[in-house]
Design an enzyme around this catalytic site. Structure first.
Site, short mmCIF file in Angstrom:
data_model
loop_
_atom_site.label_atom_id
_atom_site.label_comp_id
_atom_site.label_asym_id
_atom_site.label_seq_id
_atom_site.Cartn_x
_atom_site.Cartn_y
_atom_site.Cartn_z
N GLU A 100 0.85 -1.20 0.00
CA GLU A 100 0.00 0.00 0.00
C GLU A 100 0.88 1.24 0.00
O GLU A 100 1.94 1.25 0.62
CB GLU A 100 -0.88 -0.04 1.26
CG GLU A 100 -2.02 0.93 1.27
CD GLU A 100 -2.90 0.76 2.53
OE1 GLU A 100 -3.26 -0.37 2.89
OE2 GLU A 100 -3.20 1.80 3.15
N ASP A 102 0.12 5.38 0.58
CA ASP A 102 -1.01 6.23 0.99
C ASP A 102 -0.73 7.72 1.03
O ASP A 102 0.33 8.13 1.50
CB ASP A 102 -1.38 5.94 2.46
CG ASP A 102 -1.82 4.55 2.71
OD1 ASP A 102 -2.57 4.03 1.91
OD2 ASP A 102 -1.39 4.00 3.75
N GLU A 104 -3.17 10.18 3.21
CA GLU A 104 -4.38 10.26 4.03
C GLU A 104 -4.44 11.67 4.62
O GLU A 104 -3.42 12.20 5.07
CB GLU A 104 -4.36 9.23 5.15
CG GLU A 104 -4.49 7.81 4.65
CD GLU A 104 -4.70 6.80 5.78
OE1 GLU A 104 -5.63 6.00 5.68
OE2 GLU A 104 -3.92 6.84 6.74
#
Ligand SMILES: *[C@@H]1O[C@H](CO)[C@@H](O)[C@H](O)[C@H]1NC(C)=O
Ligand SMILES: *[C@@H]1O[C@H](CO)[C@@H](O)[C@H](O)[C@H]1NC(C)=O
Ligand SMILES: *[C@@H]1O[C@H](CO)[C@@H](O)[C@H](O)[C@H]1NC(C)=O
Ligand SMILES: *[C@@H]1O[C@H](CO)[C@@H](O)[C@H](O)[C@H]1NC(C)=O
Length: 288
Positions: A100, A102, A104
């Site tokens: 993953e 990210d 955010e």
């Protein structure tokens, strides 16, 4: 924001050189479908977190193995405490291990700025969090957030300014870089009262619902892995634009920009968290 013709919406010049016609040609709703509101005339989508606690997630139908992935995003205005919006790459459910990458966005209370939270998982291991403040108000207008992921490095760019780099040091630390799993591109909004704002001290206040985040101009210059599981992306990659200059190395201009971001805006870096990591993880010395 200029309106663009319907035929221009959600173009991406991946290996297939396709130009998609609309949001649901590129993405599917994987959670909270009624809270996903695409506008194909403006090449945009609004995702909402509603008072019933339902957020929304959209994922690409395709998976990709390496590429450059950008979207322009405008975050939840006002009191967004307890909310998280995200734009990220994630290995799909069939992957043997979880990868993953990210972006955010952690919501804020009055007087406090939005925090940009980044993380990277490789071979199932994450715990590589960094938090950065932004040098502008991300709720006032759209800004471009871009992940460049190639065989050498991952960089997180905000309006083309790097806020983070993560180099591939698999020759030193095997399985510390995502190279094996094709990933989906995803956007979402959800409640995370337990951790999002001031470490969970400030929960969501649903009297401010709905919380809306807006995405537009998705641009993916990437290797589509859907049909062969990424075999061709992993081997025959050298000529892909995201592997070539100016992305093959981080470069001294970006080093200087990142130094500026870290000096003035860095809020948290797992590499400096000696309580969690008395000895910093091995990749830290390569990524500063
Ligand atoms: C993407 O997935 C959605 C939902 O499964 C489907 O309706 C749509 O036709 C798919 N689009 C493409 C281009 O495959
Ligand atoms: C949250 O931060 C943004 C800037 O990052 C600011 O515009 C907004 O007013 C803040 N929210 C509150 C409730 O103060
Ligand atoms: C990769 O993940 C597997 C499964 O969790 C684990 O056993 C292994 O130790 C990991 N390898 C590295 C180098 O972290
Ligand atoms: C859309 O994003 C791409 C890639 O970041 C950028 O080159 C282009 O200028 C953007 N288009 C608009 C209308 O902002």
């Amino acid at each position: 924001m200029a309106h663009r013709g319907a035929l221009l919406v959600i173009c991406f010049s991946a290996l297939l050189f396709t130009c998609q016609a609309g949001f649901f040609d590129l993405f599917r709703a994987t959670w909270g479908g009624p809270n996903i509101h695409p506008n194909d005339l403006t090449n945009s989508v609004e995702v909402s977190l509603t008072a019933d606690g339902m957020g929304a997630t959209f994922d690409t139908n395709n998976t990709y193995l390496f590429g450059s992935f950008s979207a322009q995003i405008k975050l939840v205005p006002g009191n967004s405490a307890g909310t998280v919006a995200a734009f990220f790459l994630i290995s799909d459910g069939n992957a043997s291990v979880h990868d993953e990458i990210d972006f955010e966005f952690l919501g804020n209370v009055s007087g406090q700025p939005y925090l940009l939270h980044t993380n990277l998982f490789a071979n199932g291991t994450g715990n590589r969090e960094q938090d950065t403040n932004l040098w502008f108000d991300p709720t006032a207008d759209f800004h471009t957030y871009r992940i460049v992921w190639n065989h050498n490095l991952v960089m997180w760019l905000v309006d083309e300014i790097p806020v983070r780099v993560y180099h591939n040091i698999e020759n030193i630390a095997p399985l510390s870089f995502p190279t094996l799993n094709p990933m989906l591109v995803s956007g979402c909004i959800f409640e995370a009262s337990e951790w999002a704002t001031e470490g969970g001290a400030v929960p969501i206040d649903y009297s401010y619902a709905p919380f809306n985040a807006n995405f537009q101009n998705f641009t993916f210059d990437a290797c589509v892995a859907t049909s062969d599981g990424g075999a061709s992306c992993g081997t025959n990659y050298a000529g892909n634009s995201w592997e070539l200059p100016p992305y093959d190395t981080f470069g001294s201009d970006r080093e200087n920009q990142l130094a500026w971001v870290r000096q003035y805006y860095l809020h948290y870096d797992y590499c400096y968290d000696t309580e969690r990591y008395p000895t910093p993880p091995i990749e830290c010395q390569y990524n500063l």
